[in-house]
Design a protein around this motif. Structure first.
Motif, PDB file in Angstrom:
ATOM      1  N   TRP A 165       0.814  -1.214   0.000  1.00 13.27           N
ATOM      2  CA  TRP A 165       0.000   0.000   0.000  1.00 13.27           C
ATOM      3  C   TRP A 165       0.847   1.262   0.000  1.00 13.27           C
ATOM      4  CZ3 TRP A 165      -4.718   0.190  -1.502  1.00 13.27           C
ATOM      5  CH2 TRP A 165      -5.515  -0.941  -1.396  1.00 13.27           C
ATOM      6  N   TRP A 166       2.098   1.160   0.388  1.00 15.50           N
ATOM      7  CA  TRP A 166       2.969   2.327   0.374  1.00 15.50           C
ATOM      8  C   TRP A 166       3.364   2.713  -1.040  1.00 15.50           C
ATOM      9  CZ3 TRP A 166       4.450   5.673   4.148  1.00 15.50           C
ATOM     10  CH2 TRP A 166       4.040   5.354   5.442  1.00 15.50           C
ATOM     11  N   TYR A 167       3.052   1.896  -2.025  1.00 17.45           N
ATOM     12  CA  TYR A 167       3.289   2.252  -3.423  1.00 17.45           C
ATOM     13  C   TYR A 167       2.131   3.075  -3.995  1.00 17.45           C
ATOM     14  CZ  TYR A 167       7.068  -1.171  -3.648  1.00 17.45           C
ATOM     15  OH  TYR A 167       8.221  -1.864  -3.442  1.00 17.45           O
ATOM     16  N   ALA A 168       0.944   2.893  -3.479  1.00 17.75           N
ATOM     17  CA  ALA A 168      -0.250   3.504  -4.073  1.00 17.75           C
ATOM     18  C   ALA A 168      -0.251   5.029  -3.942  1.00 17.75           C
ATOM     19  CB  ALA A 168      -1.501   2.921  -3.430  1.00 17.75           C
ATOM     20  N   GLY A 169       0.032   5.546  -2.771  1.00 18.81           N
ATOM     21  CA  GLY A 169      -0.015   6.991  -2.543  1.00 18.81           C
ATOM     22  C   GLY A 169       0.939   7.784  -3.423  1.00 18.81           C
ATOM     23  N   PRO A 170       2.233   7.454  -3.410  1.00 17.54           N
ATOM     24  CA  PRO A 170       3.141   8.236  -4.248  1.00 17.54           C
ATOM     25  C   PRO A 170       2.912   8.030  -5.747  1.00 17.54           C
ATOM     26  CG  PRO A 170       4.316   6.473  -3.156  1.00 17.54           C
ATOM     27  CD  PRO A 170       2.949   6.526  -2.562  1.00 17.54           C
ATOM     28  N   PHE A 171       2.453   6.850  -6.134  1.00 19.48           N
ATOM     29  CA  PHE A 171       2.151   6.631  -7.543  1.00 19.48           C
ATOM     30  C   PHE A 171       0.996   7.522  -7.982  1.00 19.48           C
ATOM     31  CE2 PHE A 171       0.038   4.393 -11.034  1.00 19.48           C
ATOM     32  CZ  PHE A 171       1.094   4.335 -11.925  1.00 19.48           C
ATOM     33  N   LEU A 172      -0.044   7.612  -7.181  1.00 16.13           N
ATOM     34  CA  LEU A 172      -1.182   8.465  -7.486  1.00 16.13           C
ATOM     35  C   LEU A 172      -0.773   9.937  -7.479  1.00 16.13           C
ATOM     36  CD1 LEU A 172      -4.244   8.651  -7.991  1.00 16.13           C
ATOM     37  CD2 LEU A 172      -4.523   8.787  -5.519  1.00 16.13           C
ATOM     38  N   LEU A 173       0.026  10.327  -6.498  1.00 17.30           N
ATOM     39  CA  LEU A 173       0.497  11.708  -6.401  1.00 17.30           C
ATOM     40  C   LEU A 173       1.359  12.082  -7.604  1.00 17.30           C
ATOM     41  CD1 LEU A 173       0.327  14.045  -4.367  1.00 17.30           C
ATOM     42  CD2 LEU A 173       2.451  13.218  -3.403  1.00 17.30           C
ATOM     43  N   ALA A 174       2.251  11.186  -8.011  1.00 16.67           N
ATOM     44  CA  ALA A 174       3.095  11.444  -9.175  1.00 16.67           C
ATOM     45  C   ALA A 174       2.264  11.504 -10.451  1.00 16.67           C
ATOM     46  CB  ALA A 174       4.169  10.372  -9.290  1.00 16.67           C
ATOM     47  N   ALA A 175       1.232  10.692 -10.542  1.00 13.76           N
ATOM     48  CA  ALA A 175       0.363  10.725 -11.723  1.00 13.76           C
ATOM     49  C   ALA A 175      -0.395  12.050 -11.808  1.00 13.76           C
ATOM     50  CB  ALA A 175      -0.616   9.557 -11.694  1.00 13.76           C
ATOM     51  N   ILE A 176      -0.880  12.540 -10.686  1.00 19.68           N
ATOM     52  CA  ILE A 176      -1.581  13.829 -10.663  1.00 19.68           C
ATOM     53  C   ILE A 176      -0.613  14.956 -11.041  1.00 19.68           C
ATOM     54  CG2 ILE A 176      -2.684  15.514  -9.137  1.00 19.68           C
ATOM     55  CD1 ILE A 176      -3.869  13.109  -7.605  1.00 19.68           C
ATOM     56  N   ALA A 177       0.601  14.923 -10.483  1.00 16.95           N
ATOM     57  CA  ALA A 177       1.594  15.956 -10.807  1.00 16.95           C
ATOM     58  C   ALA A 177       1.982  15.899 -12.284  1.00 16.95           C
ATOM     59  CB  ALA A 177       2.814  15.801  -9.916  1.00 16.95           C
ATOM     60  N   TYR A 178       2.086  14.720 -12.832  1.00 12.34           N
ATOM     61  CA  TYR A 178       2.440  14.579 -14.250  1.00 12.34           C
ATOM     62  C   TYR A 178       1.349  15.159 -15.138  1.00 12.34           C
ATOM     63  CZ  TYR A 178       3.577  12.526 -18.743  1.00 12.34           C
ATOM     64  OH  TYR A 178       3.861  12.371 -20.063  1.00 12.34           O
ATOM     65  N   VAL A 179       0.107  14.848 -14.827  1.00 11.24           N
ATOM     66  CA  VAL A 179      -1.000  15.377 -15.623  1.00 11.24           C
ATOM     67  C   VAL A 179      -1.036  16.902 -15.527  1.00 11.24           C
ATOM     68  CG1 VAL A 179      -3.522  15.466 -15.782  1.00 11.24           C
ATOM     69  CG2 VAL A 179      -2.375  13.275 -15.557  1.00 11.24           C
ATOM     70  N   ARG A 180      -0.790  17.432 -14.327  1.00  9.66           N
ATOM     71  CA  ARG A 180      -0.783  18.892 -14.166  1.00  9.66           C
ATOM     72  C   ARG A 180       0.354  19.531 -14.956  1.00  9.66           C
ATOM     73  NH1 ARG A 180      -3.089  23.349 -14.595  1.00  9.66           N
ATOM     74  NH2 ARG A 180      -2.298  25.011 -13.308  1.00  9.66           N
ATOM     75  N   ALA A 181       1.511  18.901 -14.969  1.00  7.96           N
ATOM     76  CA  ALA A 181       2.638  19.454 -15.726  1.00  7.96           C
ATOM     77  C   ALA A 181       2.347  19.434 -17.225  1.00  7.96           C
ATOM     78  CB  ALA A 181       3.904  18.672 -15.424  1.00  7.96           C
ATOM     79  N   GLN A 182       1.646  18.435 -17.693  1.00  7.25           N
ATOM     80  CA  GLN A 182       1.336  18.346 -19.116  1.00  7.25           C
ATOM     81  C   GLN A 182       0.217  19.286 -19.532  1.00  7.25           C
ATOM     82  OE1 GLN A 182       3.134  16.613 -21.347  1.00  7.25           O
ATOM     83  NE2 GLN A 182       4.467  16.223 -19.588  1.00  7.25           N
ATOM     84  N   THR A 183      -0.673  19.632 -18.613  1.00  7.59           N
ATOM     85  CA  THR A 183      -1.794  20.494 -18.955  1.00  7.59           C
ATOM     86  C   THR A 183      -1.562  21.953 -18.587  1.00  7.59           C
ATOM     87  OG1 THR A 183      -2.882  20.004 -16.856  1.00  7.59           O
ATOM     88  CG2 THR A 183      -3.458  18.629 -18.760  1.00  7.59           C
ATOM     89  N   ALA A 184      -0.384  22.272 -18.103  1.00  3.44           N
ATOM     90  CA  ALA A 184      -0.105  23.674 -17.710  1.00  3.44           C
ATOM     91  C   ALA A 184       0.001  24.563 -18.920  1.00  3.44           C
ATOM     92  CB  ALA A 184       1.182  23.750 -16.905  1.00  3.44           C
TER      93      ALA A 184
END
Length: 108
Positions: free
Chosen positions: A89-108
């Motif tokens: 479960w310690w993989y889920a949080g940072p993976f989700l956080l990194a995915a959100i940050a990646y999408v935000r960087a691409q849509t900026a």
């Protein structure tokens, strides 16, 4: 000659304390990553997109730093001691956080 078997170092009663000890560095990585991701999400650029927009560059920079911290945390979690003790479960949080940050960087 008697051969002594080594005791298991991962005793169930020791896992609670070990989880706290191993969880502290992960939390110290994920809290700034979450804050940087929040900053990237909260920033809104003014005007139409342009190639040299400093606000969009700041959004991409903070999102990239968040992704970097998440990747360091994921690599740390992949170390066998962390993997055995902390669970998947310690993989889920940072993976989700990194995915959100990646999408935000691409849509900026």
């Amino acid at each position: 000659m008697t051969r002594h078997l080594r005791e298991d170092i991962d005793l169930p009663q020791d896992r609670g304390c070990l989880r706290w000890v191993l969880g502290v560095p992960l939390v110290l990585l994920y809290l700034p990553a979450a804050y940087l991701c929040y900053i990237a999400l909260a920033m809104t650029p003014d005007g139409p997109p342009s190639p040299y927009d400093p606000e969009r560059d700041t959004i991409r920079l903070t999102a990239g730093m968040s992704i970097g911290l998440c990747l360091v945390g994921l690599l740390l979690t992949a170390v066998p001691v962390f993997h055995r003790t902390m669970g998947r479960w310690w993989y889920a949080g940072p993976f989700l956080l990194a995915a959100i940050a990646y999408v935000r960087a691409q849509t900026a």
